[in-house]
Write a protein that holds these residues in place. Structure first.
Motif, PDB file in Angstrom:
ATOM      1  N   GLU A  97       0.820  -1.216   0.000  1.00  0.00           N
ATOM      2  CA  GLU A  97       0.000   0.000   0.000  1.00  0.00           C
ATOM      3  C   GLU A  97       0.853   1.266   0.000  1.00  0.00           C
ATOM      4  OE1 GLU A  97      -3.131   0.399  -0.382  1.00  0.00           O
ATOM      5  OE2 GLU A  97      -4.107  -1.487   0.113  1.00  0.00           O
ATOM      6  N   VAL A  98       1.877   1.312   0.843  1.00  0.00           N
ATOM      7  CA  VAL A  98       2.663   2.550   0.958  1.00  0.00           C
ATOM      8  C   VAL A  98       3.652   2.729  -0.186  1.00  0.00           C
ATOM      9  CG1 VAL A  98       2.403   2.633   3.460  1.00  0.00           C
ATOM     10  CG2 VAL A  98       4.423   1.520   2.475  1.00  0.00           C
ATOM     11  N   ILE A 105      -1.022   8.571   3.353  1.00  0.00           N
ATOM     12  CA  ILE A 105      -1.196   8.932   4.760  1.00  0.00           C
ATOM     13  C   ILE A 105      -1.676   7.685   5.483  1.00  0.00           C
ATOM     14  CG2 ILE A 105      -2.554  10.305   6.394  1.00  0.00           C
ATOM     15  CD1 ILE A 105      -2.687  12.497   4.270  1.00  0.00           C
ATOM     16  N   CYS A 106      -0.892   7.214   6.464  1.00  0.00           N
ATOM     17  CA  CYS A 106      -1.262   6.008   7.200  1.00  0.00           C
ATOM     18  C   CYS A 106      -1.431   6.324   8.687  1.00  0.00           C
ATOM     19  CB  CYS A 106      -0.209   4.922   7.017  1.00  0.00           C
ATOM     20  SG  CYS A 106      -0.655   3.360   7.836  1.00  0.00           S
ATOM     21  N   HIS A 107      -2.601   6.032   9.202  1.00  0.00           N
ATOM     22  CA  HIS A 107      -2.923   6.262  10.608  1.00  0.00           C
ATOM     23  C   HIS A 107      -2.744   4.963  11.385  1.00  0.00           C
ATOM     24  CE1 HIS A 107      -6.351   6.989  13.738  1.00  0.00           C
ATOM     25  NE2 HIS A 107      -5.167   7.161  14.269  1.00  0.00           N
ATOM     26  N   PHE A 135      -5.334   7.395   1.640  1.00  0.00           N
ATOM     27  CA  PHE A 135      -5.588   7.456   3.084  1.00  0.00           C
ATOM     28  C   PHE A 135      -5.883   6.039   3.590  1.00  0.00           C
ATOM     29  CE2 PHE A 135      -6.221  11.744   1.772  1.00  0.00           C
ATOM     30  CZ  PHE A 135      -6.117  12.576   2.883  1.00  0.00           C
ATOM     31  N   ILE A 136      -5.049   5.555   4.518  1.00  0.00           N
ATOM     32  CA  ILE A 136      -5.253   4.214   5.069  1.00  0.00           C
ATOM     33  C   ILE A 136      -5.039   4.246   6.579  1.00  0.00           C
ATOM     34  CG2 ILE A 136      -4.660   2.920   2.982  1.00  0.00           C
ATOM     35  CD1 ILE A 136      -1.816   2.670   4.011  1.00  0.00           C
ATOM     36  N   PRO A 156      -2.816   8.565  18.716  1.00  0.00           N
ATOM     37  CA  PRO A 156      -2.684   8.233  17.294  1.00  0.00           C
ATOM     38  C   PRO A 156      -1.354   8.718  16.718  1.00  0.00           C
ATOM     39  CG  PRO A 156      -4.103  10.142  17.558  1.00  0.00           C
ATOM     40  CD  PRO A 156      -3.811   9.635  18.943  1.00  0.00           C
ATOM     41  N   CYS A 157      -0.871   7.976  15.738  1.00  0.00           N
ATOM     42  CA  CYS A 157       0.331   8.372  15.012  1.00  0.00           C
ATOM     43  C   CYS A 157       0.021   8.292  13.527  1.00  0.00           C
ATOM     44  CB  CYS A 157       1.494   7.451  15.357  1.00  0.00           C
ATOM     45  SG  CYS A 157       3.038   7.911  14.531  1.00  0.00           S
ATOM     46  N   VAL A 158       0.093   9.424  12.847  1.00  0.00           N
ATOM     47  CA  VAL A 158      -0.193   9.490  11.416  1.00  0.00           C
ATOM     48  C   VAL A 158       1.122   9.698  10.676  1.00  0.00           C
ATOM     49  CG1 VAL A 158      -1.423  10.723   9.588  1.00  0.00           C
ATOM     50  CG2 VAL A 158      -2.491  10.439  11.836  1.00  0.00           C
ATOM     51  N   ILE A 159       1.523   8.707   9.897  1.00  0.00           N
ATOM     52  CA  ILE A 159       2.797   8.780   9.185  1.00  0.00           C
ATOM     53  C   ILE A 159       2.558   9.119   7.719  1.00  0.00           C
ATOM     54  CG2 ILE A 159       4.891   7.523   8.547  1.00  0.00           C
ATOM     55  CD1 ILE A 159       4.728   5.992  11.080  1.00  0.00           C
TER      56      ILE A 159
END
Length: 232
Positions: A97-98, A105-107, A135-136, A156-159
């Motif tokens: 996916e990335v 954007i991965c949460h 967005f995932i 939460p950590c959004v990378i």
């Protein structure tokens, strides 16, 4: 004949001739104006016809149609790769996916953390508005390998990924004022600043302060006394 009568008759005849001449001149002016207007109208029609057949104008129109078509095809292709919606993935899907999209954007979240639910709400609103970015979300409990590799400590950590590389991250709400009631608009502005999504063109959105986002109109997540939890 009475001289005065003759003089009066001659004067009346002269006045009559003047009026007749004036009437003729007036009629000529009217005809000239009508002719000029008719000629102008014909010229205008010719100019419009020439404009419609202008090859430069036709090229501009064709280029615009082609650009719109190309943009529509691009959006459809992105949607086939999971863009345009906020999706949950598994740890096994993560690398594909990335690396499969330029901007992702991965949460990383925990299902019991209320702040993760707040972040979910805002990202879900942004996903369909920024199709260029994927967005995932990934349950941190079920992704221990990547949680460790990415040194994720707080949720939460959004990378933010670009071409498969983790370039930046949002940890908790520290970049959003540290409060739970931030708007979708403020998160959008932050992500634009970080260049992971593109700024919307003027006119795309009409409302202010995030009110145009459906999730912002109804507060589905209440604040809690719990704080962010360390995922260790």
């Amino acid at each position: 004949m009475d001289p005065d009568s003759v003089k009066s008759t001659l004067s009346n005849l002269a006045f009559g001739n003047v009026m007749a001449a004036a009437a003729r001149d007036y009629r000529k002016d009217i005809l000239a104006q009508e002719k000029a207007q008719g000629s102008s109208s014909i010229n205008q029609e010719v100019d419009l016809d020439e404009l419609m057949d202008d090859p430069e104008l036709e090229k501009l129109h064709a280029d615009r149609i082609a650009a719109l078509k190309k943009e529509a095809e691009k959006r459809q292709e992105l949607k086939r790769h999971g863009h345009g919606e906020y999706r949950e993935i598994t740890e096994g899907d993560f690398l594909g996916e990335v690396t499969g999209s330029e901007k992702v954007i991965c949460h990383f979240y925990h299902k019991e953390f209320y702040r993760c639910k707040i972040m979910d709400k805002h990202l879900k609103s942004l996903a369909p508005r920024h199709v260029d970015t994927k967005f995932i979300k990934l349950d941190a409990e079920n992704a221990p390998f990547f949680v460790a590799k990415l040194a994720i400590k707080t949720l939460p950590c959004v990378i933010l990924f670009r071409k498969g590389i983790a370039e930046d991250r949002l940890v908790g709400f520290q970049d959003l004022g540290g409060k739970d009631d931030f708007t979708t608009r403020s998160l959008e502005a932050l992500l634009i600043k970080k260049a992971i999504i593109s700024e919307k063109k003027k006119g795309d959105e009409d409302d202010e302060d995030g009110d145009d986002y459906p999730e912002s109109r109804r507060r589905t997540v209440r604040s809690s006394g719990n704080a962010d939890s360390d995922s260790d």
